[in-house]
Every structure is written in C-alpha cells, then in structure tokens.
Design a protein around this motif. Structure first.
Motif, PDB file in Angstrom:
ATOM      1  N   THR A 185       0.734  -1.107  -0.051  1.00  0.00           N
ATOM      2  CA  THR A 185       0.013   0.024  -0.087  1.00  0.00           C
ATOM      3  C   THR A 185       0.803   1.364  -0.177  1.00  0.00           C
ATOM      4  O   THR A 185       2.034   1.268   0.473  1.00  0.00           O
ATOM      5  CB  THR A 185      -0.840   0.119   1.385  1.00  0.00           C
ATOM      6  OG1 THR A 185      -0.012   0.051   2.353  1.00  0.00           O
ATOM      7  CG2 THR A 185      -1.663  -1.311   1.397  1.00  0.00           C
ATOM      8  N   ASP A 186       0.205   2.340  -0.316  1.00  0.00           N
ATOM      9  CA  ASP A 186       0.889   3.732  -0.278  1.00  0.00           C
ATOM     10  C   ASP A 186       0.538   4.379   0.987  1.00  0.00           C
ATOM     11  O   ASP A 186      -0.012   3.744   1.939  1.00  0.00           O
ATOM     12  CB  ASP A 186       0.510   4.562  -1.427  1.00  0.00           C
ATOM     13  CG  ASP A 186      -0.976   4.724  -1.631  1.00  0.00           C
ATOM     14  OD1 ASP A 186      -1.639   4.808  -0.676  1.00  0.00           O
ATOM     15  OD2 ASP A 186      -1.333   5.197  -2.765  1.00  0.00           O
ATOM     16  N   THR A 192      -1.157  -0.523  -4.268  1.00  0.00           N
ATOM     17  CA  THR A 192      -0.011   0.032  -5.101  1.00  0.00           C
ATOM     18  C   THR A 192       0.765  -0.855  -5.859  1.00  0.00           C
ATOM     19  O   THR A 192       0.973  -2.176  -5.434  1.00  0.00           O
ATOM     20  CB  THR A 192       1.076   1.029  -4.404  1.00  0.00           C
ATOM     21  OG1 THR A 192       1.696   1.517  -5.348  1.00  0.00           O
ATOM     22  CG2 THR A 192       1.769   0.201  -3.294  1.00  0.00           C
ATOM     23  N   GLN A 194       3.682   0.039  -7.091  1.00  0.00           N
ATOM     24  CA  GLN A 194       5.045   0.628  -6.993  1.00  0.00           C
ATOM     25  C   GLN A 194       6.200  -0.529  -6.587  1.00  0.00           C
ATOM     26  O   GLN A 194       5.721  -1.578  -5.857  1.00  0.00           O
ATOM     27  CB  GLN A 194       4.999   1.594  -6.243  1.00  0.00           C
ATOM     28  CG  GLN A 194       4.399   2.794  -6.524  1.00  0.00           C
ATOM     29  CD  GLN A 194       4.880   3.533  -7.777  1.00  0.00           C
ATOM     30  OE1 GLN A 194       6.108   3.537  -7.988  1.00  0.00           O
ATOM     31  NE2 GLN A 194       4.082   3.634  -8.815  1.00  0.00           N
TER      32      GLN A 194
END
Length: 433
Positions: A185-186, A192, A194
């Motif tokens: 998670t962000d 996310t 990323q």
C-alpha cells in the motif's frame, strides 16, 4: 381532605374509560361489552431502586389498531451504530465510538473483559502500532465490517479466518498479535504497484545452518477456481437482501473451473467489497506456491510482520544421468557422454569415509587428475533460487535466535507485486451477478 390508604388498592382507577386514538373511530369493539377477560394476575412489587441495564441495547415494539400480527416469532432490527470501541484510524473523532473497521473489532474482542478475551489477553500482547495504517487501508478500499457476532466462537480462529476477507493477515511478532495488509500500500492506504521495499536479504551467510525449510502447497490447493461469494445488500430501515457474485479469470476454459463458495453475509454489504475479495483469492491461489521457515541471528535484524524480504538459496539437485566411474587409467564411464572440459564433482573411493568435492578435467574421455582414479563421481550442478517473501511471524527462541515464517510473494524482475497487479486489473476477470 378525605384520604384513602392501604397496602393494596383495588379498582382505584375504575372510572377510566377507553378512548380511541383515532378521531373518526367512534364505536369500538368493547363499547357494549368487555373485549378481554383477566384470568391471571402477577403481583408486581415496586423496586426500591430503579434497575440500570448497562452494555445492553433495549428495543421496544408498539402495535396499534392492527390485526395482521397473529404472533411474533423473531424480530429483525436495523441498527445504525454498533458498540462503542477504540478507533485506531488517524484523526477519528471521538476516539471511542461505533466503528465498522475490522482492526477496531479485533482490538475490542481481544481486550474487552465483557464481550471479548480481555480477562486472559493483555493489551500489551497486541501490536497496536500497526493498526492505524491498516485502518487507513480498510477505509481507502471500502472494506467494512457491518454485522454482528451473535454466537460464541474461538476468537483466534475467528480473526485468522476472517482477516483474508479484508485483504489482511493476522500475524504474530515476538509473541504479539497484529493485523497488516496482505498487499503493498501507499501512505494513503491504496493498493499500489510500485516496486516493493525489500527490508532485508537472507542468504546462507545469515540463515542458521540446517534451519531452512520449504513447505509447498498441495496440487489441490493450487488449482484455479471460480469464486462464488454471498453478501448482503441492504438499505436503511429495510430488510436485507442476499446477493450472489460469481468471479473467474477472463480466459478460455475458466467457466469449467471448479466452484468454491464463500459466505460473506455476516459482514459484507457491498458488491465492490465482494469483488475485491474474489480477485484477491483467485490471484492468491494462482500466484502463491510455498512458505519458508528459517532461523537467523537477532543482531542487525530490522523486521516486522508485513515486511518484504528476499531469500537467496542454492541447491544441487541429484541427477542419476550425471553419475559415472573413473577407472584405474582415468577412463570415464557414464550413462551420458561427458565432453571435454572442466566440471565440479563430488567423488568417493572405497578407501574414503565420505564423499569429497573436487574439480575434474576431461580430455579425450579420460580424467586428467590422477587423484580421481578408481572412484565414483557425480557432477554437481548448483541452481540459485531468489524469491521475495512477506514476513508473517517473528518469534524469539529460547536460545536467542529469531524464527522467521514467511510466505512467497510473487513479483516481477523489478519487484512489482503480481497479486497487486491482478487485484487492480478488473478486465482480467469475468463476473456474473
């Protein structure tokens, strides 16, 4: 003025008449004769002190001028709010109040002495520093617990079984319980894609010897399936309606996959919630294949449940086709032809007590090294495995070593989560309902 006293007074209010609540209703059924007959009377004694009922929700039902109710077997009540609990989401006001976050429910069940296990579980055994971020994750993805626990249950089993329906893992860190998101998670709690932050690297250099083990899921636990989820659809002050959602991968032949049903009616009131859970379960089944366990030194370790680690291991799988013998003159006899070159081997001679690693140089079908004559050998082929894992459990052993339990977390070569990619790609799935 005249007075009238007594321990018991009968017919004190005999002059009271029955008056209709409705202005246009003049003739009532009891206007000419009694409609009811009293056949039994209990003695009612006034309490010296008014009873106070704490930690209870009291409901009253009034029925007026209706003959549609012959009897009432069970009541359904729509409650806007639940019990007051400690709320962990950052900025929640008030800090104590009704909540639909699974994190707040878990803390309440583990610490409340009336409805939970607060009498046997100390609040110090809960890793509450993880709860605010997890609460934000639940809010960002609209994963809410809207339901009631109306029967006794095994608390730890209930939390472990229910956490995946909120895309969370119920984990243990040094003996403390915690709840963390199962996907990256962000800062706002959104899932996310990323690249993952790898917290630590583990190799043969920092894994205690003979402590590493791998446990693979069975083939039945790795088969693709169709997820059938049941959930509630409800409106304020209305009876709930049960809905069903079928989700499968959008690929040829997926409609032939076996069906697995999941009952979310206890807490799920949103189709989006059910769809997110289905995508997560389908991806989890396809992507995750094994878990690992190992021991490591506590020095320099900086881990907590939910962190991502990278584990690099080496293995030398045995292959009978790579075995052979070296005769007294160096001639090599093997099931497969061994071309000229240099090989890493382990060999054994009858005069030796154990196998010995060595390097064998082959030229013209013979071994150059005379020390290898009159021996059996096998060519070593080392394979290197590098995988990313999510830490699930950290336990400090009696000998001071740290026991680590982690689950495979499949990623791309750039450490992007494959499960997060699946969950965020709606087009990869087909739905019915």
């Amino acid at each position: 003025p005249p007075g009238f006293t007594g321990e018991r007074i009968f017919e004190e209010n005999s002059q009271i008449n029955d008056i209709s609540l409705y202005g246009d209703l003049l003739n009532k059924s009891n206007a000419s004769s009694p409609e009811h007959e009293i056949t039994y009377v209990n003695e009612s004694v006034t309490n010296a002190e008014t009873p106070e009922y704490t930690d209870l929700t009291i409901c009253g039902l009034a029925l007026k001028s209706s003959r549609n109710f012959a009897n009432i077997d069970q009541l359904r009540v729509w409650l806007a709010d639940g019990v007051s609990v400690k709320r962990f989401q950052a900025g929640a006001t008030p800090a104590i109040g009704p909540s639909n976050k699974f994190t707040d429910l878990v803390y309440y069940l583990l610490t409340d002495k009336t409805a939970g296990a607060g009498g046997v579980v100390s609040a110090e055994l809960i890793r509450t520093e993880d709860f605010p971020a997890t609460s934000q994750f639940l809010k960002a993805n609209k994963l809410f617990f809207d339901g009631a626990i109306d029967a006794p249950t095994n608390l730890r089993q209930f939390i472990s079984d229910t956490a995946p329906f909120f895309l969370c893992n119920f984990v243990i860190s040094d003996g403390k319980f915690s709840l963390v998101p199962a996907l990256p998670t962000d800062l706002n709690g959104n899932i996310t894609q990323q690249p993952l932050k790898i917290q630590q690297l583990f190799t043969s250099g920092n894994i205690i010897e003979d402590s590493f083990s791998v446990e693979y899921l069975s083939s039945e636990e790795r088969k693709d399936f169709q997820a059938v989820l049941r959930y509630r659809q409800e409106q304020r002050n209305q009876l709930p309606e049960e809905k069903t959602l079928v989700v499968r991968f959008a690929e040829a032949g997926s409609e032939q996959y076996p069906i697995e049903a999941f009952d979310l009616t206890q807490f799920c009131t949103s189709r989006d919630h059910a769809f997110l859970v289905a995508k997560f379960f389908l991806s989890l089944r396809r992507r995750v294949t094994h878990t690992v366990k190992f021991r490591t030194s506590p020095f320099g370790i900086s881990l907590s449940p939910g962190n991502f680690i990278r584990v690099v291991t080496e293995a030398s799988p045995y292959q009978s086709a790579r075995n052979g013998t070296i005769s007294a003159d160096g001639t090599i006899v093997s099931a497969t032809e061994i071309t000229d070159g240099t090989y890493s081997i382990v060999f054994f001679r009858s005069s030796d007590d154990e196998v010995t690693p060595a390097t064998m140089t082959v030229a013209g079908g013979k071994a150059v090294e005379t020390t290898l004559y009159d021996s059996l050998f096998t060519i070593s082929e080392t394979s290197v495995s590098s995988n990313v894992y999510m830490v699930e459990q950290l336990t400090l052993g009696e000998d001071g070593m740290v026991d680590v339990v982690a689950t495979e977390f499949p990623t791309t070569s750039t450490f992007n989560s494959l499960m997060a990619e699946d969950v965020l790609t709606d087009s990869a799935f087909t739905t019915e309902g």
